[in-house]
Write an enzyme that holds these catalytic residues in place. Structure first.
Site, PDB file in Angstrom:
ATOM      1  CE  LYS A 169      -4.549   0.568   0.519  1.00  0.00           C
ATOM      2  NZ  LYS A 169      -5.281  -0.418   0.001  1.00  0.00           N
TER       3      LYS A 169
HETATM    4  N1  GLU Z   1      -7.193   0.120  -3.157  1.00  0.00           N
HETATM    5  C1  GLU Z   1      -7.832  -1.096  -3.496  1.00  0.00           C
HETATM    6  C2  GLU Z   1      -7.810  -2.149  -2.374  1.00  0.00           C
HETATM    7  O1  GLU Z   1      -7.648  -1.503  -1.406  1.00  0.00           O
HETATM    8  C3  GLU Z   1      -7.390  -1.631  -4.884  1.00  0.00           C
HETATM    9  C4  GLU Z   1      -6.156  -2.341  -5.004  1.00  0.00           C
HETATM   10  C5  GLU Z   1      -5.581  -2.841  -6.303  1.00  0.00           C
HETATM   11  O2  GLU Z   1      -6.218  -2.749  -7.034  1.00  0.00           O
HETATM   12  O3  GLU Z   1      -4.312  -3.017  -6.377  1.00  0.00           O
HETATM   13  O4  GLU Z   1      -8.226  -3.211  -2.380  1.00  0.00           O
END
Ligand code: GLU
Length: 428
Positions: free
Chosen positions: A118
């Protein structure tokens, strides 16, 4: 508790609402359930790599500001790191670390070959114009140029970011590498290799999981009374798709408050209004409501689709929903989770409920690698199959182990990672 040694204790947050401590606590419960050894638990409790960069930006006023940007890579035992990039003033390294760990379990639970990561920049996007946001995004990307890549770590949209930021990241990365690299991000515009269906994907996944949970209780989405906290990327998409499926959306909110209509809100009209009015929400039939009031409305399904720690020991006793569907990550605190269980409220856990986004990210990556692009109907069908399969698996696991749906989702996700780590062995 196996204390994570790698993370600085930057946050003055009390441990009981620190997202990282809460996520580690669920991990420890899952490890006990799975009888994992302490060495494995220690590995899984720490992110593999933590990067913090400073991002100097010259604003149009001439002022220079320096922002803090993070990228946390939790575990890549199954494949490249994967996870969103968040722009929000409450971003901290411990929050980003918790979210990275959740991505690891989420991908493993859904059976997609990614590790968890993240990113986040602590900023209020509304305080910057588009040019400034572009400079911030491009500088953040070039600071992380060696840490991301289509086989290394693939960012995607999250709170406060969208396809626009992904296009800037893709362009900055490609200019540095010397050729176009669409696979460095997912959730990008369709013009540069994005997937149809990605924008609504997280909301669609929420709708699918809620539909399955209602069906198991002999109920249908048609006429179901739904309350949604948040009207951003996820909340607004979930509202629209649930509305289209026949549910009655009684209330929605943004950070500055919500709106309520006993007979249900006209969600398509509300979406149009929000787009035209810088994300503000209003429709003639609705009355204003605070976020605190919204959470305690009587309803069939409550969908927190905003920030962490929204249902806490302070308001949990007033929750009147039969089902809480976690569209946000970590909206229910550890204590509130136990209280909801005791109150007989079903909690559909975040790592299952909001997985639709990363599932379609994976489908975008697969389409990019094969140079074959699908129509939206196929994307939605493939996503739905993975979501429904994971839901059924979680329900079955919870029955077999006699644990909550959250613990079942964790034991499945953590168990798969632990198995992969064991099979690969420790290097050197
Ligand atoms: N931000 C989204 C999540 O927390 C998508 C992450 C992604 O597609 O890599 O799942």
């Amino acid at each position: 508790m196996v204390s994570p040694s790698l993370l600085p204790l930057e946050a003055p947050t009390p441990a009981h609402i620190c997202p990282f401590d809460q996520t580690c606590s669920y991990l420890e419960q899952a490890a006990r359930e799975l009888q994992l050894d302490q060495g494995l638990l220690a590995i899984l409790s720490n992110p593999r790599k933590v990067v913090t960069v400073s991002i100097p930006v010259k604003l149009d006023s001439g002022e220079v500001q320096v922002l803090a940007g993070h990228r946390v890579q939790h575990c890549d035992v199954l494949g490249p790191y994967k996870g969103g990039l968040r722009y929000h003033p409450a971003v901290t390294l411990r929050e980003v670390s918790a979210l990275a760990m959740l991505m690891t379990w989420k991908c493993a639970l859904l059976g997609i070959p990614y590790g968890g990561a993240k990113g986040g920049i602590a900023l209020e996007p509304a305080h910057y114009n588009i040019g400034e946001l572009e400079r911030i995004t491009r500088r953040y990307t070039s600071e992380l140029i060696k840490d991301i890549g289509p086989e290394v770590d693939i960012p995607a949209p999250d709170m406060g970011t969208s396809a626009r930021e992904m296009a800037w990241i893709m362009d900055t990365y490609s200019m540095n590498i010397g050729h176009a690299v669409p696979g460095v991000v997912t959730g990008k515009p369709i013009s540069i290799g994005g997937s149809r269906g990605r924008e609504l994907a997280t909301g669609r996944g929420v709708m699918i999981i809620v539909r399955e949970a209602l069906a198991e209780r002999g109920k249908s989405l048609v006429g179901a009374r739904v309350v949604i906290q948040g009207f951003g990327n996820v909340g607004s998409a979930a509202a629209l798709l649930l509305h289209q499926a026949g549910a009655k959306i009684l209330a929605v909110s943004t950070g500055s408050g919500g709106i309520f209509a006993e007979a249900g809100l006209d969600i398509p009209a509300l979406k149009v209004y929000a787009v035209a009015n810088s994300k503000r929400i209003a429709v003639p039939e609705a009355v204003p409501i605070t976020n605190a009031e919204l959470l305690t409305l009587p309803c069939d399904v409550l969908i927190p689709a905003a920030l962490e720690n929204q249902i806490t020991h302070e308001n949990v006793n007033q929750i009147q929903a039969s089902i809480v569907a976690e569209a946000a990550n970590g909206p229910v605190t550890l204590e509130a989770d136990q209280a909801l269980l005791a109150q007989g409220v079903t909690v559909l856990p975040d790592i299952l409920t909001n997985a639709g986004g990363v599932v379609v990210s994976y489908l975008e990556w697969v389409q990019g690698l094969s140079y074959v692009f699908w129509d939206e109907e196929r994307v939605n069908r493939e996503m739905e199959a993975l979501m429904v399969y994971a839901y059924r698996h979680v329900v079955q696991e919870s029955k077999v182990r006699q644990v909550s749906l959250r613990m079942a989702a964790y034991t499945l996700g953590v168990g798969r990672i632990a198995q992969a780590l064991t099979d690969r062995g420790l290097y050197p």
